[in-house]
Design a protein around this motif. Structure first.
Motif, PDB file in Angstrom:
ATOM      1  N   ASP A  22       0.900  -1.281   0.079  1.00 55.59           N
ATOM      2  CA  ASP A  22      -0.013   0.024  -0.011  1.00 55.59           C
ATOM      3  C   ASP A  22       0.887   1.263  -0.101  1.00 55.59           C
ATOM      4  OD1 ASP A  22      -1.964   1.751   0.135  1.00 55.59           O
ATOM      5  OD2 ASP A  22      -2.456   1.518   2.220  1.00 55.59           O
ATOM      6  N   PHE A  23       0.367   2.251  -0.704  1.00 54.74           N
ATOM      7  CA  PHE A  23       1.250   3.670  -0.725  1.00 54.74           C
ATOM      8  C   PHE A  23       0.370   4.366   0.032  1.00 54.74           C
ATOM      9  CE2 PHE A  23       2.697   1.761  -4.703  1.00 54.74           C
ATOM     10  CZ  PHE A  23       3.917   1.941  -4.314  1.00 54.74           C
ATOM     11  N   ARG A  24       1.036   5.546   0.575  1.00 55.88           N
ATOM     12  CA  ARG A  24       0.523   6.719   1.242  1.00 55.88           C
ATOM     13  C   ARG A  24       1.542   7.820   1.349  1.00 55.88           C
ATOM     14  NH1 ARG A  24      -1.565  10.491   3.626  1.00 55.88           N
ATOM     15  NH2 ARG A  24      -3.307  10.395   5.111  1.00 55.88           N
ATOM     16  N   SER A  25       1.009   9.106   1.247  1.00 58.68           N
ATOM     17  CA  SER A  25       1.861  10.046   1.296  1.00 58.68           C
ATOM     18  C   SER A  25       1.466  10.900   2.621  1.00 58.68           C
ATOM     19  CB  SER A  25       1.924  11.210   0.199  1.00 58.68           C
ATOM     20  OG  SER A  25       0.519  11.522  -0.007  1.00 58.68           O
ATOM     21  N   CYS A  26       2.688  11.240   3.314  1.00 62.05           N
ATOM     22  CA  CYS A  26       2.272  11.689   4.629  1.00 62.05           C
ATOM     23  C   CYS A  26       2.991  13.008   4.875  1.00 62.05           C
ATOM     24  CB  CYS A  26       3.117  10.717   5.639  1.00 62.05           C
ATOM     25  SG  CYS A  26       3.073  11.469   7.275  1.00 62.05           S
ATOM     26  N   ARG A  27       2.397  14.127   4.869  1.00 58.49           N
ATOM     27  CA  ARG A  27       2.986  15.565   5.168  1.00 58.49           C
ATOM     28  C   ARG A  27       2.771  15.965   6.734  1.00 58.49           C
ATOM     29  NH1 ARG A  27       4.600  19.415   1.790  1.00 58.49           N
ATOM     30  NH2 ARG A  27       3.796  18.051   0.184  1.00 58.49           N
ATOM     31  N   GLN A  28       3.836  16.043   7.371  1.00 59.63           N
ATOM     32  CA  GLN A  28       3.576  16.303   8.831  1.00 59.63           C
ATOM     33  C   GLN A  28       3.542  18.006   9.054  1.00 59.63           C
ATOM     34  OE1 GLN A  28       5.534  14.060  11.602  1.00 59.63           O
ATOM     35  NE2 GLN A  28       5.459  15.242  13.186  1.00 59.63           N
ATOM     36  N   SER A  29       4.093  18.542   8.165  1.00 53.59           N
ATOM     37  CA  SER A  29       4.381  20.159   8.204  1.00 53.59           C
ATOM     38  C   SER A  29       4.174  20.786   6.642  1.00 53.59           C
ATOM     39  CB  SER A  29       5.687  20.376   8.784  1.00 53.59           C
ATOM     40  OG  SER A  29       6.120  21.652   8.794  1.00 53.59           O
ATOM     41  N   GLU A  30       3.447  21.817   6.758  1.00 54.94           N
ATOM     42  CA  GLU A  30       3.312  22.471   5.629  1.00 54.94           C
ATOM     43  C   GLU A  30       4.239  23.621   5.314  1.00 54.94           C
ATOM     44  OE1 GLU A  30       1.437  21.407   3.237  1.00 54.94           O
ATOM     45  OE2 GLU A  30       0.403  19.677   4.293  1.00 54.94           O
ATOM     46  N   GLY A 251      -1.137   2.813  10.796  1.00 57.43           N
ATOM     47  CA  GLY A 251       0.446   2.639  10.808  1.00 57.43           C
ATOM     48  C   GLY A 251       1.197   3.941  11.004  1.00 57.43           C
ATOM     49  N   PHE A 252       0.587   4.860  10.394  1.00 55.84           N
ATOM     50  CA  PHE A 252       1.221   6.232  10.750  1.00 55.84           C
ATOM     51  C   PHE A 252       0.885   6.778  12.105  1.00 55.84           C
ATOM     52  CE2 PHE A 252       1.431   6.804   5.855  1.00 55.84           C
ATOM     53  CZ  PHE A 252       2.747   6.976   5.848  1.00 55.84           C
ATOM     54  N   LYS A 253      -0.204   6.564  12.504  1.00 52.96           N
ATOM     55  CA  LYS A 253      -0.646   6.734  13.961  1.00 52.96           C
ATOM     56  C   LYS A 253       0.387   6.093  14.824  1.00 52.96           C
ATOM     57  CE  LYS A 253      -4.205   6.285  17.509  1.00 52.96           C
ATOM     58  NZ  LYS A 253      -3.253   5.400  18.483  1.00 52.96           N
ATOM     59  N   GLU A 254       0.632   4.781  14.689  1.00 56.39           N
ATOM     60  CA  GLU A 254       1.587   4.126  15.548  1.00 56.39           C
ATOM     61  C   GLU A 254       3.107   4.728  15.229  1.00 56.39           C
ATOM     62  OE1 GLU A 254      -0.782   0.137  14.544  1.00 56.39           O
ATOM     63  OE2 GLU A 254       0.893   0.477  13.922  1.00 56.39           O
ATOM     64  N   LEU A 255       3.313   5.081  14.036  1.00 57.83           N
ATOM     65  CA  LEU A 255       4.663   5.500  13.836  1.00 57.83           C
ATOM     66  C   LEU A 255       4.926   6.786  14.626  1.00 57.83           C
ATOM     67  CD1 LEU A 255       7.329   4.856  12.043  1.00 57.83           C
ATOM     68  CD2 LEU A 255       6.232   6.392  10.425  1.00 57.83           C
ATOM     69  N   PHE A 309      -6.498  -7.002  19.891  1.00 60.36           N
ATOM     70  CA  PHE A 309      -5.554  -6.199  20.573  1.00 60.36           C
ATOM     71  C   PHE A 309      -5.002  -5.077  19.742  1.00 60.36           C
ATOM     72  CE2 PHE A 309      -3.234  -9.317  18.148  1.00 60.36           C
ATOM     73  CZ  PHE A 309      -2.137  -8.694  17.366  1.00 60.36           C
ATOM     74  N   ALA A 310      -4.460  -4.121  20.441  1.00 61.35           N
ATOM     75  CA  ALA A 310      -3.761  -3.032  19.937  1.00 61.35           C
ATOM     76  C   ALA A 310      -2.159  -2.910  19.893  1.00 61.35           C
ATOM     77  CB  ALA A 310      -4.338  -1.569  20.497  1.00 61.35           C
ATOM     78  N   PHE A 311      -1.783  -1.971  18.863  1.00 68.47           N
ATOM     79  CA  PHE A 311      -0.451  -1.916  18.922  1.00 68.47           C
ATOM     80  C   PHE A 311       0.284  -1.663  20.137  1.00 68.47           C
ATOM     81  CE2 PHE A 311       3.450   0.407  17.998  1.00 68.47           C
ATOM     82  CZ  PHE A 311       4.066  -0.397  16.945  1.00 68.47           C
ATOM     83  N   SER A 312      -0.259  -0.724  21.088  1.00 62.66           N
ATOM     84  CA  SER A 312       0.423  -0.409  22.384  1.00 62.66           C
ATOM     85  C   SER A 312       0.381  -1.685  23.160  1.00 62.66           C
ATOM     86  CB  SER A 312      -0.411   0.547  23.004  1.00 62.66           C
ATOM     87  OG  SER A 312      -2.059   0.016  23.226  1.00 62.66           O
ATOM     88  N   ASP A 313      -0.554  -2.666  23.038  1.00 57.73           N
ATOM     89  CA  ASP A 313      -0.604  -3.890  23.805  1.00 57.73           C
ATOM     90  C   ASP A 313       0.958  -4.643  23.622  1.00 57.73           C
ATOM     91  OD1 ASP A 313      -3.226  -3.282  25.115  1.00 57.73           O
ATOM     92  OD2 ASP A 313      -4.270  -4.032  23.227  1.00 57.73           O
ATOM     93  N   VAL A 314       1.054  -4.761  22.365  1.00 58.98           N
ATOM     94  CA  VAL A 314       2.354  -5.617  21.910  1.00 58.98           C
ATOM     95  C   VAL A 314       3.409  -4.708  22.427  1.00 58.98           C
ATOM     96  CG1 VAL A 314       3.844  -6.567  19.942  1.00 58.98           C
ATOM     97  CG2 VAL A 314       1.115  -6.226  19.634  1.00 58.98           C
ATOM     98  N   ARG A 315       3.732  -3.567  22.393  1.00 62.55           N
ATOM     99  CA  ARG A 315       4.797  -2.661  22.908  1.00 62.55           C
ATOM    100  C   ARG A 315       4.999  -3.023  24.472  1.00 62.55           C
ATOM    101  NH1 ARG A 315       3.809   2.359  23.206  1.00 62.55           N
ATOM    102  NH2 ARG A 315       5.778   2.980  23.778  1.00 62.55           N
ATOM    103  N   ARG A 316       3.694  -3.157  25.004  1.00 56.88           N
ATOM    104  CA  ARG A 316       3.778  -3.475  26.661  1.00 56.88           C
ATOM    105  C   ARG A 316       4.466  -4.969  26.921  1.00 56.88           C
ATOM    106  NH1 ARG A 316      -0.058  -5.623  29.648  1.00 56.88           N
ATOM    107  NH2 ARG A 316      -1.650  -5.483  27.839  1.00 56.88           N
TER     108      ARG A 316
END
Length: 351
Positions: A22-30, A251-255, A309-316
């Motif tokens: 999958d592709f995605r463009s992520c722009r965090q700052s304009e 995935g971008f939220k987790e990142l 489960f969530a991503f944070s559960d695996v991190r824990r």
């Protein structure tokens, strides 16, 4: 990439293995004076982990600046002004690079409607060949055509065979015409098995210049049209794979939030590249750990309607395992080496 290839080899007894990317463009700052503020075009592998879909980041490229002169002058990598490239060009280069590591594996790129066009399809198809396919969403005003009629051997009509059949109208017109022909399908969608009303039809699309399978999905008064160039995919697979595309947003939220990539304030291109490489590697390794453990992680914070489960559960779980005594026995803590006290003080002052 070799270790990823070994990890994602087909299991014993399996005769079919497909990469779903999958592709995605992520722009965090304009902000124009800061062009490398984690503006990236990324690619991720869609994989089922313990019954739920996850996006495992594989690679990314920095989103090159626009033709604006002020932005272009500040967008430099190792002192060189970065040449302009469109997102479609960068996405195609990423796909071609990944295809080189999996020379005989079919590839299915799952994208949104912005990437699902000739700009991505043509260069990758010409380079990778027929093992590359696209799955995306159709726009409501796109025109569809029927498959061309097969010309019999004894036909005496002049001219070359027709590439397209009869004009069927827009995607909206066909949705109204086919609504009464829908059938119910059981699809694993968004974490649970749901009943979906859908209908399929194989048509020709002039923008891609090839036959496609279109799946109309209906819900009350709304509908969405999905398409794929892989005519062997079933209706259930088309709906499930496109529903899994949303996991790259997760995935971008987790990142950004769980791993902490957004906390980096560097605007140097090489620093951003190094930082994102480590963050994406940490995200991917976390999902690999979740896939390898025997029991499903327990969800710590209960949410109504969600049982997975969530991503944070695996991190824990990883944090608890690394703090246990068994981990210290396996990985001994290094003893403090002899240091010059003056040098240590100077280093702390510099830090």
């Amino acid at each position: 990439m070799d270790w990823l290839g070994r990890f994602y080899q087909p299991q014993s007894g399996s005769t079919h293995f497909r990469l779903r990317v999958d592709f995605r463009s992520c722009r965090q700052s304009e902000s124009k004076p800061l062009p490398w503020a984690q503006n990236v075009v990324s690619i991720g592998l869609l994989k089922q982990v313990k019954g739920r879909w996850a996006c495992l980041f594989w690679a990314f490229v920095l989103l090159t600046p626009s033709h604006d002169r002020r932005t272009k002058e500040t967008a430099k990598i190792k002192g060189q002004v970065a040449p302009f490239q469109s997102k479609l060009t960068q996405a195609a280069e990423l796909l071609i690079a990944v295809a080189g590591h999996f020379a005989s594996t079919p590839m299915l790129a799952v994208t949104d409607s912005w990437f699902g066009n000739q700009g991505l399809w043509k260069p990758v198809r010409q380079t990778v060949g027929e093992r590359f396919h696209l799955l995306s969403r159709l726009r409501s005003n796109q025109v569809l055509y029927a498959l061309p009629d097969a010309r019999s051997a004894d036909a005496k009509t002049r001219g070359r065979p027709r590439k397209y059949g009869q004009r069927l109208g827009t995607v909206t017109d066909r949705a109204h015409a086919l609504r009464q022909q829908t059938a119910a399908y059981q699809v694993n969608l968004y974490g649970k098995v749901r009943e979906v009303l859908a209908v399929e039809k194989t048509v020709m699309l002039k923008t891609l210049k090839c036959p496609i399978k279109v799946v109309w999905v209906f819900r009350k008064t709304q509908w969405v049209a999905l398409f794929t160039t892989d005519l062997d995919l079933s209706v259930t697979q088309v709906i499930e794979y496109y529903g899994a595309r949303w996991k790259i947003e997760s995935g971008f939220k987790e990142l950004k939030q769980d791993i902490g990539s957004q906390k980096c304030q560097s605007r140097n291109a090489q620093a951003v590249i190094n930082h994102l490489h480590f963050c994406m590697m940490a995200t991917t390794v976390t999902w690999m750990y979740a896939d390898r453990i025997k029991a499903d992680p327990q969800r710590r914070h209960k949410v109504k309607g969600r049982t997975s489960f969530a991503f944070s559960d695996v991190r824990r779980l990883i944090a608890e395992a690394s703090l246990s005594e068994d981990f210290d026995r396996l990985c001994h803590k290094p003893t403090n080496p002899m240091k010059n006290s003056l040098v240590a003080v100077l280093l702390r002052m510099v830090a």
